[in-house]
Structure formats: structure tokens, C-alpha cells
Design an enzyme around this catalytic site. Structure first.
Site, PDB file in Angstrom:
ATOM      1  N   SER A  75       0.786  -1.230   0.000  1.00 35.22           N
ATOM      2  CA  SER A  75       0.000   0.000   0.000  1.00 35.22           C
ATOM      3  C   SER A  75       0.817   1.279   0.000  1.00 35.22           C
ATOM      4  O   SER A  75       0.311   2.331  -0.352  1.00 35.22           O
ATOM      5  CB  SER A  75      -0.917   0.006   1.218  1.00 35.22           C
ATOM      6  OG  SER A  75      -0.150   0.101   2.395  1.00 35.22           O
ATOM      7  N   HIS A  84      -5.610  -3.990  -0.132  1.00 31.43           N
ATOM      8  CA  HIS A  84      -5.647  -2.802  -1.001  1.00 31.43           C
ATOM      9  C   HIS A  84      -6.079  -3.141  -2.418  1.00 31.43           C
ATOM     10  O   HIS A  84      -5.846  -2.356  -3.350  1.00 31.43           O
ATOM     11  CB  HIS A  84      -4.294  -2.081  -0.978  1.00 31.43           C
ATOM     12  CG  HIS A  84      -4.052  -1.448   0.351  1.00 31.43           C
ATOM     13  ND1 HIS A  84      -4.530  -0.191   0.682  1.00 31.43           N
ATOM     14  CD2 HIS A  84      -3.462  -1.935   1.472  1.00 31.43           C
ATOM     15  CE1 HIS A  84      -4.212   0.083   1.939  1.00 31.43           C
ATOM     16  NE2 HIS A  84      -3.566  -0.959   2.441  1.00 31.43           N
ATOM     17  N   LYS A  98     -11.993  -0.498   3.453  1.00 31.37           N
ATOM     18  CA  LYS A  98     -11.354   0.419   2.501  1.00 31.37           C
ATOM     19  C   LYS A  98     -12.272   0.534   1.278  1.00 31.37           C
ATOM     20  O   LYS A  98     -13.233   1.293   1.329  1.00 31.37           O
ATOM     21  CB  LYS A  98      -9.930  -0.053   2.205  1.00 31.37           C
ATOM     22  CG  LYS A  98      -9.075  -0.048   3.500  1.00 31.37           C
ATOM     23  CD  LYS A  98      -7.621  -0.353   3.263  1.00 31.37           C
ATOM     24  CE  LYS A  98      -6.865  -0.689   4.541  1.00 31.37           C
ATOM     25  NZ  LYS A  98      -6.619   0.429   5.444  1.00 31.37           N
TER      26      LYS A  98
HETATM   27  N1  PLP Z   1      -3.264  -5.253   5.535  1.00 33.43           N
HETATM   28  C1  PLP Z   1      -2.742  -4.189   4.894  1.00 33.43           C
HETATM   29  C2  PLP Z   1      -1.786  -4.412   3.787  1.00 33.43           C
HETATM   30  C3  PLP Z   1      -3.115  -2.889   5.275  1.00 33.43           C
HETATM   31  O1  PLP Z   1      -2.597  -1.833   4.669  1.00 33.43           O
HETATM   32  C4  PLP Z   1      -4.042  -2.723   6.338  1.00 33.43           C
HETATM   33  C5  PLP Z   1      -4.506  -1.381   6.796  1.00 33.43           C
HETATM   34  O2  PLP Z   1      -4.088  -0.354   6.529  1.00 33.43           O
HETATM   35  C6  PLP Z   1      -4.544  -3.843   6.964  1.00 33.43           C
HETATM   36  C7  PLP Z   1      -4.138  -5.100   6.551  1.00 33.43           C
HETATM   37  C8  PLP Z   1      -5.545  -3.716   8.074  1.00 33.43           C
HETATM   38  O3  PLP Z   1      -6.809  -3.437   7.551  1.00 33.43           O
HETATM   39  P1  PLP Z   1      -7.957  -2.938   8.518  1.00 33.43           P
HETATM   40  O4  PLP Z   1      -7.955  -1.449   8.410  1.00 33.43           O
HETATM   41  O5  PLP Z   1      -9.227  -3.566   8.040  1.00 33.43           O
HETATM   42  O6  PLP Z   1      -7.601  -3.413   9.892  1.00 33.43           O
END
Ligand code: PLP
Length: 410
Positions: free
Chosen positions: A190, A218, A249
Site C-alpha cells: 500500500s 488494497h 477500505k
Molecule cells: N493489511 C494491509 C496491507 C493494510 O494496509 C491494512 C490497513 O491499513 C490492513 C491489513 C488492516 O486493515 P484494517 O484497516 O481492516 O484493519
């Protein structure tokens, strides 16, 4: 003052000294107006701003079908679920959401968690209970939630250089062929917006008889014919053993999940403390998320995905034309390299105060020191006017601060 207060102050001072003390920006989104919002300054005064760093990538957080589903569930059942999944907290809305997600990913089952962070942490840390002696091969740039899950599970782990297949092969080949193995990686990283080599990693997993664990946080909603992610787009979804995604997201609501075989989901459901010992999502949240997933599987989703990619391409082309150092790997994420935390914060502050553009500075530990950046997330609801205003502001700021106009990265 106690010695404890001194220690707290010292820890905070370290962040101030490095220029990476984080401040919250208080914003109020108004339904139907996103990406426009109102910022309340610390002194209580307000300013209209445009949000350019949100992860509501498709604007689904204000979609009428999502809101209608949430209202209906709220009216039908009330606020909270009132229990953990095992103790009165499994409702028809949770079951419907999991069925929607299993169908999305072409898997037998799905399991919803409080967030994708918890899904990663709880699943990865529990796999070692299910597979004694499991060796986890983890990409060096995996998200903090995966790192935490791998770490907390204990046992053997190997970190392979980011997207480096030769290094991964070397590590796999060095271990006992009989040991159970799992490769954990992401489809889109991300902070740089680059893609993981899903096909090639699945090939290696097949060769070395390893399981695969793919974070599509993402990508879900945004890639693939039905929005199941990059693995779907690339025809690899059936080769991935466990897919992790978020509902917070592109789906615009809240929560996270894994999708896998019925047997795998049953085991995680039965052993993961992060799933068992916490209250389940409010039913209205589950209903909204299910409506969003359903919507994005169809024609409306395909249209939004196309617009999303178009907006990202336009923004990248225009920033590149100004010679700004953008990192472009062909995804929807548009990072602009700044390279030090103090400049990064200053640019972010000036964009907000002088131009009404909100983009949070991204600092260590989210990215390595020296790669601090501004990370823009264009969406279908950022129209030509918003893009124009952003491009003009960036041009003016780069001139004002005498920053380099390097060749675009990658
Ligand atoms: N995995 C990745 C690659 C992320 O960037 C994020 C959050 O920014 C997450 C998992 C966690 O997602 P959540 O916001 O649903 O906890």
C-alpha cells in the site's frame, strides 16, 4: 512528577525530535459530499477541505445501497450483536456476509473478524497451532499486522527480500522438504503501490509444497471482474490457500476477513483467540459490508473500477508532467517521494492550511526512514476540479519550497 511521567514525556519527545510525532486531523465527512469534508482546527475554527488520503477508494462509504442496508438492519435488530460469535453473537447478517465473501473469492468458506489487522494477526499466529513446526516465509514489506501475527505465533520464520523470488526460492530450498511451510505476501503493497508476483509465488509454493497466504486488503473491490482482487484479475485465486481482505477500505464500511477451504476456516474459527474472545461486528455493519460486496461484484462495480483506474492514471500523468518524483507501479496508489519527515510534514501542513487539501504525511515506521512521502488516493469521486486544484497546489508548493523535480520513480 513521577518517574513514569518522565518516561512518557521522553518517549514522546523522541518522536518530536525526529519530526514524526503524529497529530490527528479532525474531519467531518458529510454524506454524499465525500471527498469534501470540514476540518476543525485545534483552536475550533473550521475550513472546507478535500480528502486526498482516504482509503474509501471507491466512495462506497456513502453509497445509497450500503446505507439502506445498514439502516434496514439497524431498524430490524438494534445496535450491537451483544456477544462473541460463539456466545449469541452469530446472526443471520454475519452468516450472509460470510457467504457473500466465500462466493466473491470462489472459496468454500469465509470468516469475518473485527478488522483485517485482526484477521491477519489472529490467523497467522494461529496457523502454528494447527501445523506444528510450520515455517513462515514472509515478504520483507508485509504489513504490520502480518508481521505481528508471524511474530506472535513463535516458531520458525524467514523474511525474503521484497518481491525477490530468487531469495524466496533459496530460503525454501534450504529448509527440510518435509517441514510444513507457508508463504505470506500481499497483492498490492500500500505504500509504494506495487504488485506482489502472485503467479510466481504460487508456482514456488507448488514446487515446495507450501501453503499461500495473500493479503488483498488494497485490492478487494478494486481489481478483478467481480472485485475479488488482483489474484482474481490474474486468474490465480484458486491457487491461493488463504485470502485476507478488508471491508473498511474499498467496501467503505468496517471489518476484515479470510476466505479459504471450509476445513481451514473451521480450524481458524476453533483456535484463533482473536476471533473467539471478542464481540462480533454490529449486524448493521455486517449488512452494509455485504451490500457493498454485492454491489461491487456487478455492473456498478465494474464501472467504478474503470473510473478509479482512469482517475489514478490522470493524476499520475499530470504530476509526472510537472516532474514531481512520483512512484508509479501501475496501481491506483499515487505516492510522491519527499525523503525526510520534516519536509513531509511541512508540505502536508501547507497543503491543508493554504490549499484545503488533506494528505497525511507518511513517516517511519510505516515506511523506511528517508522514504517519507505524501500518498494520494484518487477515487471516482475526485472529479476534474479536485484534480486540477491538487495539481496546481503541488506545482506551487514544489516551487515555493525549492524541492527537486526528479524523474518519476519506477
Ligand atoms: N493489511 C494491509 C496491507 C493494510 O494496509 C491494512 C490497513 O491499513 C490492513 C491489513 C488492516 O486493515 P484494517 O484497516 O481492516 O484493519
Amino acid at each position: 512528577m513521577t518517574r513514569y511521567d518522565d518516561a512518557i514525556d521522553a518517549s514522546l519527545q523522541r518522536l518530536h525530535d525526529e519530526g514524526r510525532y503524529r497529530t490527528f486531523i479532525d474531519i467531518a465527512r458529510a454524506k454524499g459530499q465525500f471527498p469534501h469534508a470540514v476540518w476543525t482546527r485545534p483552536d475550533g475554527t473550521q475550513k472546507d477541505i478535500t480528502v486526498w488520503c482516504g482509503n474509501d477508494y471507491l466512495g462506497m462509504g456513502q453509497h445509497p445501497e450500503v446505507l439502506a442496508a445498514m439502516h434496514a438492519a439497524l431498524e430490524a435488530t438494534g445496535a450491537g450483536s451483544g456477544g462473541t460469535r460463539n456466545i449469541s453473537g452469530t446472526t443471520v447478517w454475519h452468516k450472509a456476509l460470510e457467504a457473500e465473501l466465500a462466493d466473491l473469492h470462489g472459496k468454500e468458506a469465509a470468516l469475518v473478524f473485527t478488522s483485517a489487522y485482526i484477521a491477519n494477526d489472529a490467523t497467522l499466529s494461529t496457523l502454528r497451532t494447527i501445523f506444528p513446526g510450520l515455517i513462515i516465509y514472509s515478504d520483507a514489506l508485509n504489513h504490520a499486522s502480518m508481521i505481528e501475527g508471524v511474530r506472535r505465533g513463535g516458531g520458525a520464520k524467514r523474511i525474503f527480500r521484497h518481491n525477490d523470488l530468487a531469495h524466496l526460492r533459496e530460503l525454501l530450498a534450504a529448509d527440510d522438504p518435509a517441514a510444513p511451510k507457508l508463504i505470506a505476501f500481499e497483492s498490492i503493497y500500500s505504500m509504494d503501490g506495487d504488485f506482489g508476483p502472485i503467479r510466481e509465488i504460487c508456482d514456488l509454493a507448488q514446487e515446495f509444497d507450501a501453503l499461500t497466504y495473500l493479503d488483498e486488503v488494497h485490492a478487494v473491490g478494486m481489481y478483478g471482474p467481480r472485485g475479488a482482487g488482483v489474484a482474481e484479475r490474474d486468474g490465480q485465486m484458486g491457487r491461493v490457500d488463504i485470502i485476507n481482505g478488508t471491508l473498511a477500505k474499498a467496501y467503505g464500511v468496517f471489518g476484515g476477513y479470510i476466505a479459504a477451504s471450509a476445513r481451514m476456516v473451521d480450524a481458524i474459527r476453533s483456535y484463533a483467540p482473536g476471533f473467539i474472545f471478542t464481540t462480533s461486528l454490529p449486524p448493521a455493519v455486517a449488512a452494509g459490508a455485504a451490500a457493498s460486496v454485492r454491489f461491487l461484484k456487478g455492473e456498478g462495480g465494474r464501472a467504478l473500477r474503470a473510473q478509479h483506474q482512469t482517475q489514478a492514471r490522470i493524476l499520475k500523468t499530470r504530476l509526472k508532467a510537472l516532474g514531481l518524483p512520483i512512484i508509479d507501479h501501475g496501481s491506483h496508489i499515487v505516492p510522491v517521494h519527499v525523503g525526510d519527515p520534516v519536509h513531509c510534514k511541512m508540505l502536508s501542513d501547507m497543503l491543508l492550511e493554504d490549499h484545503g487539501i488533506y494528505v497525511q504525511p507518511i513517516n517511519f515506521p510505516t515506511v523506511p526512514r528517508g522514504t517519507e512521502r505524501l500518498r494520494f488516493t484518487p477515487s471516482p469521486v475526485h472529479g476534474p476540479d479536485e484534480i486540477d486544484r491538487l495539481v496546481r497546489a503541488m506545482d506551487a508548493l514544489w516551487a515555493q519550497c525549492a524541492l527537486n523535480r526528479a524523474e518519476a520513480v519506477a
